[in-house]
Design an enzyme around this catalytic site. Structure first.
Site, mmCIF file in Angstrom:
data_model
loop_
_atom_site.group_PDB
_atom_site.id
_atom_site.type_symbol
_atom_site.label_atom_id
_atom_site.label_comp_id
_atom_site.label_asym_id
_atom_site.label_seq_id
_atom_site.Cartn_x
_atom_site.Cartn_y
_atom_site.Cartn_z
ATOM 1 C CB CYS A 216 0.202 4.573 -0.990
ATOM 2 S SG CYS A 216 1.264 3.099 -0.954
ATOM 3 C CB CYS B 213 5.283 1.930 1.860
ATOM 4 S SG CYS B 213 4.285 1.557 0.399
ATOM 5 N N UNK C 49 8.992 -6.670 11.907
ATOM 6 C CA UNK C 49 8.342 -6.112 13.095
ATOM 7 C C UNK C 49 7.691 -4.807 12.629
#
Length: 116
Positions: free
Chosen positions: A26, A71, A95
Protein backbone atom coordinates in the site's frame (compact mmCIF):
# COMPACT_ATOMS: atom_id res chain seq x y z
CA UNK A 1 16.98 -16.17 12.95
CA UNK A 2 15.34 -19.20 14.48
CA UNK A 3 11.94 -17.50 14.53
CA UNK A 4 11.59 -16.98 10.78
CA UNK A 5 11.87 -19.27 7.79
CA UNK A 6 14.51 -18.15 5.32
CA UNK A 7 13.59 -18.33 1.66
CA UNK A 8 16.42 -16.15 0.28
CA UNK A 9 16.08 -13.10 -1.93
CA UNK A 10 16.55 -10.61 0.90
CA UNK A 11 17.64 -7.74 -1.35
CA UNK A 12 17.53 -5.16 1.45
CA UNK A 13 19.68 -7.07 3.96
CA UNK A 14 22.90 -5.22 3.01
CA UNK A 15 21.20 -2.15 1.53
CA UNK A 16 22.16 1.07 3.31
CA UNK A 17 21.26 3.94 0.95
CA UNK A 18 19.51 6.97 2.50
CA UNK A 19 15.74 6.89 2.15
CA UNK A 20 12.65 5.21 3.52
CA UNK A 21 11.13 1.76 3.32
CA UNK A 22 7.40 1.63 2.63
CA UNK A 23 4.88 -1.20 2.50
CA UNK A 24 5.17 -3.02 -0.84
CA UNK A 25 1.39 -3.45 -0.91
CA UNK A 26 0.00 0.00 0.00
CA UNK A 27 3.00 2.38 0.17
CA UNK A 28 2.61 3.33 3.84
CA UNK A 29 5.83 4.64 5.46
CA UNK A 30 7.36 1.97 7.71
CA UNK A 31 11.09 2.43 8.39
CA UNK A 32 13.78 5.04 7.77
CA UNK A 33 17.24 4.06 6.58
CA UNK A 34 18.49 5.88 9.71
CA UNK A 35 17.02 3.10 11.87
CA UNK A 36 18.49 0.28 9.75
CA UNK A 37 21.57 -1.57 10.96
CA UNK A 38 23.73 -4.56 10.02
CA UNK A 39 22.69 -7.78 11.74
CA UNK A 40 23.77 -11.40 11.37
CA UNK A 41 20.29 -12.59 10.38
CA UNK A 42 19.55 -12.76 6.64
CA UNK A 43 16.74 -10.19 6.88
CA UNK A 44 16.89 -6.39 6.99
CA UNK A 45 16.96 -5.17 10.60
CA UNK A 46 15.57 -1.90 11.97
CA UNK A 47 15.38 -0.42 15.48
CA UNK A 48 12.21 1.66 15.12
CA UNK A 49 9.32 2.57 12.85
CA UNK A 50 8.70 5.96 11.23
CA UNK A 51 5.25 6.44 12.80
CA UNK A 52 3.76 5.00 15.98
CA UNK A 53 1.11 3.34 13.79
CA UNK A 54 3.46 2.17 11.01
CA UNK A 55 3.04 -1.42 12.15
CA UNK A 56 0.34 -3.44 13.88
CA UNK A 57 1.62 -5.95 16.43
CA UNK A 58 0.37 -9.39 17.40
CA UNK A 59 2.06 -11.55 20.05
CA UNK A 60 3.63 -14.86 19.10
CA UNK A 61 2.21 -17.04 21.87
CA UNK A 62 4.71 -19.86 21.33
CA UNK A 63 7.76 -17.59 20.96
CA UNK A 64 8.58 -15.41 23.99
CA UNK A 65 10.07 -12.06 23.02
CA UNK A 66 8.79 -12.28 19.42
CA UNK A 67 5.92 -10.19 18.06
CA UNK A 68 4.45 -10.57 14.56
CA UNK A 69 4.28 -7.24 12.76
CA UNK A 70 2.15 -6.20 9.81
CA UNK A 71 1.56 -2.93 7.97
CA UNK A 72 -0.43 -0.56 10.16
CA UNK A 73 -2.51 0.55 7.19
CA UNK A 74 -3.26 -2.54 5.06
CA UNK A 75 -2.26 -5.50 7.24
CA UNK A 76 0.43 -6.83 4.89
CA UNK A 77 2.66 -9.28 6.82
CA UNK A 78 6.11 -7.78 7.40
CA UNK A 79 8.01 -10.06 9.79
CA UNK A 80 8.76 -9.86 13.51
CA UNK A 81 9.82 -7.53 16.27
CA UNK A 82 12.21 -9.05 18.79
CA UNK A 83 12.07 -7.21 22.10
CA UNK A 84 15.37 -6.12 23.66
CA UNK A 85 17.37 -7.60 20.76
CA UNK A 86 18.48 -4.36 19.06
CA UNK A 87 22.01 -2.98 18.81
CA UNK A 88 21.63 -1.01 22.06
CA UNK A 89 20.23 -2.11 25.39
CA UNK A 90 16.44 -1.86 25.48
CA UNK A 91 16.02 -1.50 21.71
CA UNK A 92 13.93 -3.83 19.62
CA UNK A 93 15.03 -5.51 16.42
CA UNK A 94 12.50 -5.47 13.62
CA UNK A 95 13.31 -8.44 11.36
CA UNK A 96 11.50 -7.62 8.10
CA UNK A 97 11.06 -9.57 4.85
CA UNK A 98 12.48 -7.67 1.84
CA UNK A 99 9.51 -8.82 -0.26
CA UNK A 100 7.18 -6.83 2.02
CA UNK A 101 9.15 -3.59 1.48
CA UNK A 102 9.66 -1.04 -1.27
CA UNK A 103 12.58 1.39 -0.97
CA UNK A 104 12.22 5.09 -1.80
CA UNK A 105 15.61 6.84 -2.17
CA UNK A 106 16.13 10.11 -0.28
CA UNK A 107 16.06 12.20 -3.49
CA UNK A 108 12.65 10.80 -4.50
CA UNK A 109 11.37 11.06 -0.92
CA UNK A 110 12.21 14.79 -0.89
CA UNK A 111 10.60 15.37 -4.31
CA UNK A 112 7.47 13.47 -3.28
CA UNK A 113 7.09 15.48 -0.06
CA UNK A 114 7.36 18.73 -2.04
CA UNK A 115 4.52 17.67 -4.35
CA UNK A 116 6.70 17.09 -7.41
Amino acid sequence: MSFCSFFGGEIFQNHFEPGIYVCAKCGYELFSSRSKYAHSSPWPAFTETIHADSVAKRPEHNRPGAIKVSCGRCGNGLGHEFLNDGPKRGQSRFUIFSSSLKFIPKAEETSASQGQ
